[in-house]
Design a protein around this motif. Structure first.
Motif, mmCIF file in Angstrom:
data_model
loop_
_atom_site.group_PDB
_atom_site.id
_atom_site.type_symbol
_atom_site.label_atom_id
_atom_site.label_comp_id
_atom_site.label_asym_id
_atom_site.label_seq_id
_atom_site.Cartn_x
_atom_site.Cartn_y
_atom_site.Cartn_z
ATOM 1 N N VAL A 771 0.864 -1.178 0.000
ATOM 2 C CA VAL A 771 0.000 0.000 0.000
ATOM 3 C C VAL A 771 0.901 1.227 0.000
ATOM 4 C CG1 VAL A 771 -1.811 1.257 1.218
ATOM 5 C CG2 VAL A 771 -1.751 -1.255 1.274
ATOM 6 N N GLU A 772 0.795 2.041 -1.049
ATOM 7 C CA GLU A 772 1.715 3.167 -1.177
ATOM 8 C C GLU A 772 1.015 4.519 -1.047
ATOM 9 O OE1 GLU A 772 3.855 2.558 -4.831
ATOM 10 O OE2 GLU A 772 5.103 0.976 -3.956
ATOM 11 N N THR A 773 -0.295 4.529 -1.224
ATOM 12 C CA THR A 773 -0.985 5.833 -1.192
ATOM 13 C C THR A 773 -2.170 5.790 -0.232
ATOM 14 O OG1 THR A 773 -2.598 5.300 -2.909
ATOM 15 C CG2 THR A 773 -0.461 6.149 -3.654
ATOM 16 N N GLY A 774 -2.541 6.973 0.188
ATOM 17 C CA GLY A 774 -3.698 7.111 1.062
ATOM 18 C C GLY A 774 -4.958 6.630 0.369
ATOM 19 N N GLU A 775 -5.026 6.868 -0.947
ATOM 20 C CA GLU A 775 -6.216 6.464 -1.685
ATOM 21 C C GLU A 775 -6.382 4.954 -1.669
ATOM 22 O OE1 GLU A 775 -6.168 6.910 -5.875
ATOM 23 O OE2 GLU A 775 -8.338 6.568 -6.039
ATOM 24 N N GLN A 776 -5.262 4.275 -1.941
ATOM 25 C CA GLN A 776 -5.309 2.800 -1.915
ATOM 26 C C GLN A 776 -5.798 2.325 -0.560
ATOM 27 O OE1 GLN A 776 -1.236 1.937 -2.804
ATOM 28 N NE2 GLN A 776 -1.468 2.207 -5.024
ATOM 29 N N PHE A 777 -5.199 2.942 0.491
ATOM 30 C CA PHE A 777 -5.568 2.548 1.850
ATOM 31 C C PHE A 777 -7.072 2.711 2.090
ATOM 32 C CE2 PHE A 777 -6.020 4.263 6.304
ATOM 33 C CZ PHE A 777 -6.034 3.024 6.935
ATOM 34 N N LEU A 778 -7.602 3.886 1.681
ATOM 35 C CA LEU A 778 -9.012 4.165 1.934
ATOM 36 C C LEU A 778 -9.924 3.198 1.205
ATOM 37 C CD1 LEU A 778 -9.065 8.065 1.914
ATOM 38 C CD2 LEU A 778 -9.313 6.508 3.856
ATOM 39 N N VAL A 779 -9.604 2.973 -0.077
ATOM 40 C CA VAL A 779 -10.432 2.059 -0.869
ATOM 41 C C VAL A 779 -10.420 0.671 -0.242
ATOM 42 C CG1 VAL A 779 -10.690 0.930 -3.101
ATOM 43 C CG2 VAL A 779 -10.087 3.348 -2.999
ATOM 44 N N LEU A 780 -9.234 0.217 0.112
ATOM 45 C CA LEU A 780 -9.090 -1.146 0.654
ATOM 46 C C LEU A 780 -9.789 -1.258 2.012
ATOM 47 C CD1 LEU A 780 -5.386 -1.692 -0.376
ATOM 48 C CD2 LEU A 780 -7.327 -3.054 -1.208
#
Ligand code: C2E
Ligand code: CA
Ligand code: CA
Length: 818
Positions: A771-780
């Motif tokens: 996980v490299e970005t905040g967006e990825q984190f939020l979606v996941l």
């Protein structure tokens, strides 16, 4: 002071003046070992004509050495070790003698004692000798020749009418025209379809001047349609010409051109003709060889392959008697000991063919190949007990010894080794059984042994890997041709379930580098590397050369492997730990990630050295080291936000299928003091499918203690959602490949969602990797992923960095408040 022969001479050190000559055959030699005086017994034994009356020495019984012997080094007359030497007579026959030496004034007295009952090789045909002193222009015939002339009615006059005058003239002329004419041959037809065969050569003094001519004359049977008497001077080492018609000429040329020995024998087994190769092999001049019987050429005690005595009633040795009388039945005799003129033995492989003479009587055509070296090598190997049990070929240890010896010798640069490895040999074993596989290996070993060129030795290094060692590749046409030969020999056709299958082998060749030291083990390895390289690049039956590039990249890999081995053993690897956090940023665990701090290359990543570890079977040791180290370090980790994080360890070499898996893991973890419920073991999917019951039982035991198993890199490889259910793991790590695009790629998003849903339905937790970005984190997180790992939270940290972060609870999900 030159000694004669190599055996320990018997010496009596008291000076013995040469008063009366002994009754036994004896000679006196000067300090250089050259004959000065002889007694009559010696002259008789050596079948030399006695010298003229005026030449008797003052000392009783001694004579001045006659012309042909005066100042001739004794070692030119008597060959071999003193206790078992051979006296050479002018006609080329040998007398077995024992030399006994005594110090005499100004030199040595040598008794030349005939060995009774020993080899006394009669010459086959009546023979006489003559000499022509070039300075004195004096012709002298021995008694045998005079008698021979009288018997066949040749005039015995001297001067220009003498029969020998022709040869004297021809050789004198040749001496003026060229540096060193070798030999003159002539045949003179005489009554009763017989002929006198003249062979004359020039004898040179030490200073190189020609000082006399020596001729031998032999009575031979004249063949029908015998050509007119030949009269020509032969060039040194030139072909022997005894035939006139073209076919015969071609045959003679062929004989001269053949590198090995070729001999033509009559029905009585007498040598009619031989090429230069055979003369060289037996170390004898052609005229001495002619008329000799096959039995007289055979060393004592040889019985051949037949359970019969040495020579049969027909006087033929075992290796000739089996000859069929038609050319359709050629045969080979494997190792026949033949006698050199000096009494030493040369082992030959013979190929014998019967061929009809002009009158229809059978002749034998025999090709002689010197296998002495091969035999010696084989004997050496046998005696040292270093042969491969299955094929009886030398094994690796023996091969290394042999190659080391060759590399230490003068022919080092011409050494070549060829490694041949069968393609798909395992298929033979699996489809036809191991016995058939063994049979095939034995067959191939025999084929190599029989058909490799002389000077090559075959060995079996392992399984289906053969090695051919060539002492001199220039003799077999160079390394490429040698490799081709080996590849061809290793192409058997076998029958699999009634169908012929063509097998092939991949072959690699290596030679020592011109400059620089190469040891045998290196050379073998280079050949193996070249073979493996070609196997990788080509489908089957390829030939590879150990070029610098191939060798150096293999060498680097090997160096790396050796270094890695010692680094693992010496605890030289280090671990970094990458936190795995919950949705609120709490550190739930940390994954141990191995690094190799290399003294020269800096930090090496696992992507680079794990393949090396895998190739060299080091993965298990590596895993055990990581498990031990990670467990010990994790046992010291502090609490963070009320949780003591677990440690996740990747396993690739230490696997549940191993029979000792449970014991090894238990031992290590117990020793470390880490509670069982703080251990996660990560395995890729392929290590988790189709596990045998004992593996599942071991995992079950560990799970009951609190250990969790995680499927690493899920979604790559052969993953299928359907299989997820069967995987014995509590955690699924969703591969970075799907995490990266989860924000914008609908497919990635769909996969991630499916995995999360499926895992949840099966009561398994999910971890998103990379996980490299905040967006990825939020979606996941919205999808319901349980834990997260990636640079967005933390890079892999050193143990100290991890400690610091845990103490300050610094790892926070930046979006914790979202
Ligand atoms: P892995 O098990 O999938 O480990 C995760 C890898 O992803 C690590 O690479 C880690 O540094 C990297 N990574 C973590 N977060 C991010 C991110 O946000 N972005 C990107 N691009 N990469 C991220 P590493 O340490 O190079 O390890 C590579 C692989 O080597 C590991 O993949 C694992 O399969 C293997 N490996 C590493 N350490 C060990 C070990 O101790 N034993 C065994 N058997 N295998 C190991
Ligand atoms: Ca992993
Ligand atoms: Ca992974």
């Amino acid at each position: 002071r030159p000694l004669v022969g190599v055996g320990g001479p018997e010496r009596v050190d008291a000076p013995a003046p040469p008063d009366a000559a002994p009754t036994e055959p004896a000679v006196l030699c000067d300090r250089e070992g050259r004959i000065t005086r002889v007694n009559d017994a010696f002259l008789a034994l050596a079948s030399r004509p006695p010298a003229g009356p005026g030449q008797t020495s003052p000392a009783a019984g001694w004579r001045a050495a006659p012309g042909g012997l005066d100042r001739v080094p004794l070692r030119e007359l008597v060959h071999g070790p003193d206790p078992d030497a051979r006296l050479v007579r002018p006609d080329g026959s040998l007398v077995a003698v024992r030399l006994v030496r005594r110090i005499a004034c100004a030199g040595e007295l040598c008794l030349v004692l005939p060995q009774r009952g020993q080899l006394d090789l009669p010459s086959a045909a009546p023979v006489g000798t003559w000499t022509f002193d070039l300075a004195a222009a004096a012709l002298r015939r021995d008694a045998a020749l005079e008698e021979l002339y009288r018997a066949v009615g040749v005039p015995t006059g001297q001067g220009p009418t003498a029969v020998e005058a022709q040869q004297v003239a021809a050789l004198s002329q040749a001496l003026r025209a060229q540096a060193r004419p070798a030999e003159h041959r002539m045949e003179l037809a005489v009554a009763g379809s017989q002929a006198l065969d003249y062979a004359t050569y020039v004898e040179y003094a030490d200073d190189g001047t020609a000082h006399r001519l020596v001729g031998t004359v032999r009575l031979v049977a004249a063949a029908p349609r015998r050509p007119r008497p030949q009269n020509r001077v032969r060039q040194p080492a030139g072909p022997t010409r005894r035939f006139t018609d073209q076919a015969a000429q071609r045959f003679a040329d062929l004989m001269a051109a053949v590198p090995g020995g070729v001999g033509l024998l009559d029905r009585a087994g007498r040598v009619i003709d031989a090429n230069a190769g055979l003369c060289e092999l037996l170390d004898v001049r052609l005229e001495m060889l002619r008329g000799r019987t096959a039995a007289s050429l055979t060393a004592d005690g040889f019985t051949g392959q037949d359970p019969e005595p040495d020579t049969g009633a027909d006087g033929l040795p075992g290796w000739l008697r089996r000859a069929a009388t038609s050319p359709d039945h050629p045969y080979r005799a494997d190792a026949v000991p033949l006698l050199r003129i000096d009494g030493t033995t040369v082992w030959c492989e013979l190929a014998v063919t019967a061929t009809p003479a002009d009158d229809g009587s059978p002749l034998w055509l025999v090709v002689f190949t010197d296998v002495t070296e091969r035999r010696r090598a084989a004997e050496l190997l046998r005696s040292a007990g270093i042969v491969d049990e299955l094929t009886r070929l030398p094994n690796r240890a023996a091969t290394i010894e042999l190659v080391d010896r060759l590399l230490a010798g003068p022919g080092r640069d011409r050494v070549a080794v060829v490694c041949g490895d069968l393609d798909d040999f395992s298929r033979v074993n699996s489809s036809l059984g191991h016995e058939a596989g063994d049979d095939l290996l034995v067959t191939l070993a025999g084929r190599l042994q029989r058909e490799l060129p002389v000077g090559c030795t075959a060995a079996r290094l392992s399984g289906d890997e053969f090695m051919v060692i060539c002492a001199d590749h220039s003799e077999v046409g160079g390394p490429d041709i040698l490799a081709r030969t080996v590849a061809d020999l290793l192409r058997p056709t076998i029958t699999v379930h009634g169908r012929p299958v063509q097998m092939t082998a991949s072959v690699g060749v290596a030679q020592p580098v011109p400059a620089g030291e190469v040891r045998a083990a290196d050379l073998l390895r280079f050949a193996e590397v070249a073979m493996q390289d070609v196997k990788r690049r080509q489908r089957r039956g390829g030939i590879g050369m150990a070029t610098d590039g191939v060798v150096s990249s293999a060498t680097k890999a090997l160096e790396l492997e050796a270094e890695l081995r010692s680094t693992i053993a010496g605890g030289g690897l280090t671990l970094l730990y990458q936190p795995v956090v919950g949705p609120d940023g709490t550190v739930l665990s940390a994954e141990a990630l191995v690094r190799w701090p290399h003294p020269e290359r800096g930090m090496i990543s696992p992507g680079e050295f794990l393949p090396v570890a895998q190739r060299s079977g080091l993965l298990r040791d590596l895993d055990m080291w990581v498990l031990r180290t990670a467990a010990e370090e994790a046992a010291t980790w502090p609490m963070a936000r009320g949780i003591r994080p677990a440690v996740a360890v990747n396993l690739a070499g230490l696997l549940p299928g191993d029979t000792d898996f449970l014991d090894v893991v238990t031992g290590i973890v117990d020793d470390s003091g880490l509670p069982w419920d703080r251990l996660v073991l990560e395995l890729v999917e392929t290590s988790l499918v189709a596990l045998p019951p004992h593996a599942l039982a071991a995992m079950d035991t560990l799970v009951k203690r609190g250990v969790r198993f995680a499927v690493d890199d899920f979604g790559t490889g052969y993953s299928s959602l359907a299989r997820l259910k069967e995987l014995p793991a509590q955690t699924i790590k969703i591969d970075r490949a799907f995490v990266t695009g989860v924000g914008e790629d609908r497919a990635d998003f769909a996969v991630a969602r499916a995995v999360v849903d499926m895992a949840a339905a099966m009561n398994r937790t999910t971890v998103a990797e990379g996980v490299e970005t905040g967006e990825q984190f939020l979606v996941l997180r919205r999808l319901g992923v349980d834990a997260f790992q990636g640079y967005f939270f933390a890079k892999p940290l050193t143990p100290d960095e991890l400690h610091a972060k845990l103490r300050t609870s610094e790892v926070v999900a930046p979006a914790a408040g979202l």
